[in-house]
Structure formats: C-alpha cells, structure tokens
Design an enzyme around this catalytic site. Structure first.
Site, short mmCIF file in Angstrom:
data_model
loop_
_atom_site.label_atom_id
_atom_site.label_comp_id
_atom_site.label_asym_id
_atom_site.label_seq_id
_atom_site.Cartn_x
_atom_site.Cartn_y
_atom_site.Cartn_z
N GLU A 95 -9.76 6.38 2.74
CA GLU A 95 -10.68 5.38 3.26
C GLU A 95 -9.85 4.16 3.60
OE1 GLU A 95 -9.98 5.63 0.09
OE2 GLU A 95 -9.50 3.53 -0.31
N SER A 108 1.79 -9.71 -1.06
CA SER A 108 1.50 -8.27 -0.97
C SER A 108 1.61 -7.70 0.43
CB SER A 108 0.10 -8.00 -1.54
OG SER A 108 -0.86 -8.80 -0.86
N LYS A 163 0.82 -1.22 0.00
CA LYS A 163 0.00 0.00 0.00
C LYS A 163 0.85 1.27 0.00
CE LYS A 163 -4.27 -1.62 0.14
NZ LYS A 163 -5.15 -1.38 -1.02
#
Lengths: 268, 405
Positions: free
Chosen positions: B120, B387, B98
């Site tokens: 968000e 990830s 991220k």
C-alpha cells in the site's frame, strides 16, 4: 440455552438446514431494516445476520463495502443497530439475531456496556471478523453470561490445531468461510467445502454454517448437503443496492430471492 | 517501596505481538495461518547468517549505507541552543528510509518462495521503494494507492510504473492511505498462497510492527555509533516525525534502554490540534482497533475512523504503530505535534541555511527540533532523523507559492 442453540435444535428435529441471510443495518436507509428483517423471516430465514456498518471493512468485497458506506451516510452507529434489533423484538421474539461486523465500534462502546445493551435489545450472537479467539477472552467473558454467543470463523487456511481452538471458543454455531477471499467472491468449490466440513466436525458438536460466495439457489442447495446452515449476504446486498432509489421494493425483492433459496435447500 | 524492575525494551513485543495493551493480531481468520508462517520465517531468518549477510550487503551496496550523521552547525548557531545533528536517511537510494524495510521484506519474500509482492502507499514513497526492490528481484509487484493520492502524487505513480509495478487505484472510503491498506489486505486474503504483503510502516498485525522496526533499527544503531564517534557521547535527545512511525521507531529503538536520552516523536498537527484538520492520533486520538492492531486512532464517538489532514501525505494516516502507543503510555517517549505552517517554515529554513531540502514529513521533525534546541544548552545535542528528501514535494511547496511546476 441461547436462542441460537434452541433454533438449531428445532431445525435438527425437523431435519431442516438453516438459511441465514445477511444484510447491512441501515442500508440504504435506517427505516428499511426492521421491516426487511420481518420479511426475511416470513420468506424462510431461520436466523438473521445484521451487519454493523464500519468505515474500514477489510474483510468485505465491494458490494458490502458500499452498503456500509450508504449506512454511514445516514450516521448509523452500533447503538442505532441495537435500536433496530430491539424494535424487531417487539414483534418477533424467537428468530435469533447475530450482529456481524468489526471490533472497533464494540471496543469504543466498551465490552461490558455493549454486552448489557445488546442483551437488552435482544441480540443472540456476535461475530467480529477481525477478532480471532486469541484476542477474544475479554469480550467472550462479557457476552457469554448474557446468553450472547460468540461466533468465530474457520477459514480454508485454518490448521487442525486452529480449528480446535476456534471450536473451543465458539458457541451457537461456527462459521466456515468457504473461499479464500473476501465476501462476494466468485470461486466457490463445493468439493473442497465438503472435505473441510468433515474435518471441522471432528472438532465440534456445534452446528457449522457456511458462507462467502453463495450467490444462487443452486449453490445454496449444494452447500445445504454438507452444512447445517447456508449463509447468504452479497447476493442480497447487491439487490438492495439496485433498488436503493425505490426502498419500498426492497423487502419483497429480497423475500423472493430467499424463498427460492429456501425451496432449493428444502429439497435436500 | 518495592523497586520496579526496569523494562527491557528489547524483549518487546510478547510472543503474540503485544506492547502492553497495544499491538496484537486482529485480522480475519483466513490470514491467521499466513501471518504465523510469516512470523516463523522472520524469526528464523533474523537468526540466519546468510540472510543477514545478504541484507547487509544490499544495504551497503544498493542502498548506500551507512547514511551519514551531519552536524548542522550553521543551523544550530543561527537557531541557538543545542547542537543539531541530522541522520541523513534522505541520502538513501529512492530518497527515504522506506527502502531499509522493503529490502528486508523482499529478501524474506524470496526466501519464502513468494512470487508476487503487494504493497500500500500514501505519498508513494513506500510504493516506489517496494517497486524498486521488486524490479531488482524480478518479482511481480502490485501497489494499492488511493485515488485521491494518485491525483496528488503523479510523479511517484509514474516512477512506480517505470519500475514495472502495477498501480491499482483505490476508490473506496476516503480514497487515501487507510483505504489502500484495506484493499491490499483484501488482495492478500484472496491470493494468500503466492503473495507477500510488504507493509510500509510499523502498524498492521503481528509480526509487522516488530519486523518493520527491526529492519528500520539500523537507523538508530548507526546513529548511536556515529554520535559516539563524533561527539564522544550519546545525544541528549532524539527527534523524528511520526505518521505510522517506522522512521521514528527505527531511530528510537536502539536508544530505548538509554534512560538518559530523551525521545520526541512529532505528529502532524495539520491546521492545528484544536481543529479537526490534523493527523495526530497520539496527541489527540483514542485507543481502538484498526488494520490488525490495537493502537491510538483518529476515530469518532461511534468508533468510525475519521479522515485526517496533513500537508505531508506520508503523515496522513489515522493510526500509529502500537509500540509508539505503548511508549507514550509508559512515558518513555514524548509525543508532540507540528502544524503544516511550522513544518513549512522548517522546510525553508533547512533548505536555505544548510542546503538540504527535506521531505515535508521530515520537516515536522526539524520544526520541533528547532523549538526544543532553543530550550537546551549549546553543549547539548539533538539527533534528528531526516527521514527523506524533498524532491517529491516540489510541486506541493511550489503550489503554495502560486507556481505550477
């Protein structure tokens, strides 16, 4: 000419500014809506905006979000809303009805089948808040030949270039969003609205309605001095929410709010 | 027969954000100009050498890139079939991919002169990655998070608060990620002059799907080089989990023109695709419009968005990035799904066999890769995007074992 065009022509002849109330269809229950529509016309509404409930109303404040949730608890769908319009049309064939909502319920129904069913029900305009003119060609092509006006929003952030594009795509009327924000916002600045209205009128002959943040008869009166239509929603929906346990009181209470707005507007 | 011109994937999306029929710009009018401004800034700075140099330096020195590619030899041997390689995005600062995107968007916000950042978050990973870069750049930060997610991700909520972010609880709708996104959009529309909205995935209105992809594509660019230098060839297959799809597109994008490389995106099958408890719009949904773009959605017959389920909060989203929708339709990528149980089994396998504790999201990719590898030859290779790391999921996995930690 569409029913909306005719209505604005009549109003212009009378020198009257339009009052357009918004309520969410099926809030707080499906049985409330059609009698409420008639009561609003009786109290001085010139056009009715009927909200189509959606699970993810991104442009709406908490008041209208909760109205959508209440209607969805009863499973109110776009087809049900069309059913309400057609029921309304059994008694009232002259008051224009605009559906206001989000694209996805229309998208899943299919543009052509929606347009056909909406025309049959007696719908006069469609405002999908998440559909800018850039993406709207196909939907406009489906509804316009059926005398359903595509209504588009102009925002405080819209450039002159965008205003032109929006006005070119719109028919019926254009809707000026009077605040940067969501429905029910509290910071309406009349002076700014007046300046924008002058700008918008350079781009179109269409009537210009103003909505978002008009929460009292005083504000409605001020807006009526610059706009062709005053659009009120959250203040009505809030009252409906307060009366949700006693639905028989809703129509008279909403009629009362609209009557006082009507009087204030007609003083202009 | 006419010869079809091959698609140049690097030319997508078109100027208005379309990937075939998907993507686009479906927002209320108030956001059209700000989105245009954002698109202009993004196009300008992606060509700007000083911006790119700053981004590269941050990715190297702050995030810790390049992340390694690791040949999971023991796992490959015990599983049988193809050799499994892991792209270790779990080793990034903040523990997942991220941050690649939040660094990029925050630098863009700074260049655009925005003082306030909103985001968000579902599981809290994107919220933490946003709060992290906001702290570093001294920007005000507000993170919207569904009340249900706040209750199940306490540790990440606390991390965001430590980092100086304000976490706003979202009480509307299903009180999860989709509602947090709605609320962030409402904030943006209200504070559009001074606020930059950092979307965490490749969804949303144009330019977000393209912009987030471009910031995440470093995963695939590095992975491509690393596979070439370690194995002398491109991988035979790529596997990544798909919620909104940002880690997946980040891995896939630099390989799209390499026809020979097979691509698999793994959605969350939850309790099973034949139940209503899953989050797999590409495998079991239908096209529609939500959150600013046209894509595959989990929706009912009336076009209302339905609630999703996955053991991993990061995959618990009813939509998916529009580029994935298009890659599915044209057949360039295959979209499959792994159940909660399959993901959990893979979580334990990777932990025990390689000493790597994966995030539950990434465990979906591992689960499918193990299955795929067994159908392949041992001379072939699969590159899996790992990830994120599993630290954030300790309480979820422990609870399944009847423990409270």
């Amino acid at each position: 000419m569409s029913r909306i065009g005719e209505r604005f022509k009549q109003l212009e002849q009378k020198g009257r500014v339009a009052l357009i109330p918004f309520v969410t269809a099926g809030d707080p229950g499906p049985a409330v809506t059609v009698p409420l529509m008639h009561a609003m016309v009786e109290a001085g509404a010139d056009i009715i905006e009927l909200g189509v409930p959606f699970s993810d109303p991104m442009a709406d404040g908490p008041v209208i979000q909760r109205a959508s949730e209440r209607a969805l608890e009863h499973g109110v769908s776009l087809r049900d809303v069309l059913g309400m319009v057609s029921q309304f049309r059994q008694q009232d064939t002259s008051t224009p009805v605009v559906l206001m909502g989000y694209l996805n319920p229309v998208e899943i129904m299919g543009y052509e089948s929606f347009a056909e069913a909406a025309q049959e029900a007696g719908v006069d305009g469609l405002l999908t808040v998440d559909l800018p003119p850039e993406e709207a060609d196909e939907l406009v092509a489906a509804i316009k030949p059926r005398a359903i006006d595509p209504i588009f929003l102009i925002a405080p952030t819209s450039s002159e270039e965008r205003m032109q594009r929006i006005c070119d795509a719109a028919s019926g009327f254009v809707y000026y969003v009077s605040v940067k924000g969501i429905t029910g916002a509290g910071h309406l600045a009349i002076g700014e609205v007046a300046a924008k209205m002058a700008q918008i009128r350079k781009h179109t002959q269409l009537p210009v309605g103003v909505g978002f943040g008009i929460s009292s008869a005083e504000k409605a009166q001020a807006i009526a001095q610059v706009g062709d239509a005053v659009i009120v929603g959250s203040v009505l929906v809030k009252r409906i929410e307060e009366l949700r346990e006693t639905p028989e009181e809703i129509a008279p209470a909403i009629a009362q709010i609209l009557s006082s707005m009507r009087q204030a507007i007609d003083l202009v | 027969m006419p010869i079809e011109k091959p698609i140049d994937f690097s030319s997508m999306p078109d100027s208005r954000g379309h990937f075939g029929p998907y993507g686009g710009l479906f927002v209320s009018e108030t956001l059209m100009e700000p989105l245009d401004e954002l698109r202009e800034a993004y196009e300008k700075y992606m060509q700007d050498e000083s911006f790119l140099a700053e981004l590269d330096a941050d990715l190297a020195n702050y995030v810790g890139r390049p992340s390694p590619v690791y040949h999971a030899e023991r796992l490959s041997r015990e599983n049988g079939g193809a050799q499994i390689y892991l792209k270790r995005e779990d080793l990034n600062h903040t523990g997942a991919h991220k941050v690649n995107n939040t660094i990029g968007q925050a630098l863009l916000a700074k260049r655009m002169g925005k003082k306030r950042i909103i985001a968000e978050t579902g599981a809290g990973q994107h919220g933490v990655a946003t709060a992290t870069v906001a702290a570093r750049l001294g920007l005000e930060c507000v993170v919207y998070m569904g009340a249900v997610d706040i209750a199940r991700q306490e540790a990440n909520v606390y991390r965001m608060k430590l980092l100086g972010a304000k976490v706003e609880s979202v009480e509307s709708g299903s009180k999860t990620l989709k509602d947090a996104l709605n609320e962030a959009m409402r904030d943006w529309v209200t504070h559009v002059d001074d606020t930059f909205y950092i979307i965490g995935t490749v969804a949303g209105p144009h330019p977000y799907p393209a912009m987030v992809r471009d910031f995440q594509a470093i995963i695939g660019r590095e992975g491509r080089q690393q596979m070439l230098s370690q194995t002398g060839a491109l991988p035979d297959a790529l596997v990544a989990c798909v919620g909104g799809g940002s880690n997946a597109i980040g891995l896939f994008y630099p390989f799209l023109n390499d026809e020979r490389v097979k691509i698999y995106g793994v959605e969350a099958a939850g309790a099973g695709l034949d139940t209503d408890q899953h989050a797999a719009p590409l495998c079991a949904g239908t096209p529609g419009v939500l959150h600013g773009n046209r894509t595959y959605l989990m929706e009912d017959k009336n076009g209302q968005i339905i609630e999703t389920h996955s053991i991993s909060a990061g995959l618990d989203y009813p939509g998916v990035g529009p580029e994935h929708a298009w890659l599915k339709d044209i057949g360039r990528a295959n979209y499959v799904a792994a159940t909660d149980d399959e993901a959990l089994a893979a979580f334990h396998t990777l932990t025990r066999v390689e000493g790597i504790i994966p995030a539950l999201e990434s465990s979906h990719a591992v689960a499918y890769a193990l299955k795929l590898a067994r159908q392949m030859d041992e001379s072939q290779t699969i590159l899996v995007n790992l990830s994120g790391r599993g630290d954030k999921d300790m309480h979820t996995v422990a609870a399944l074992d009847g423990l409270k930690i």
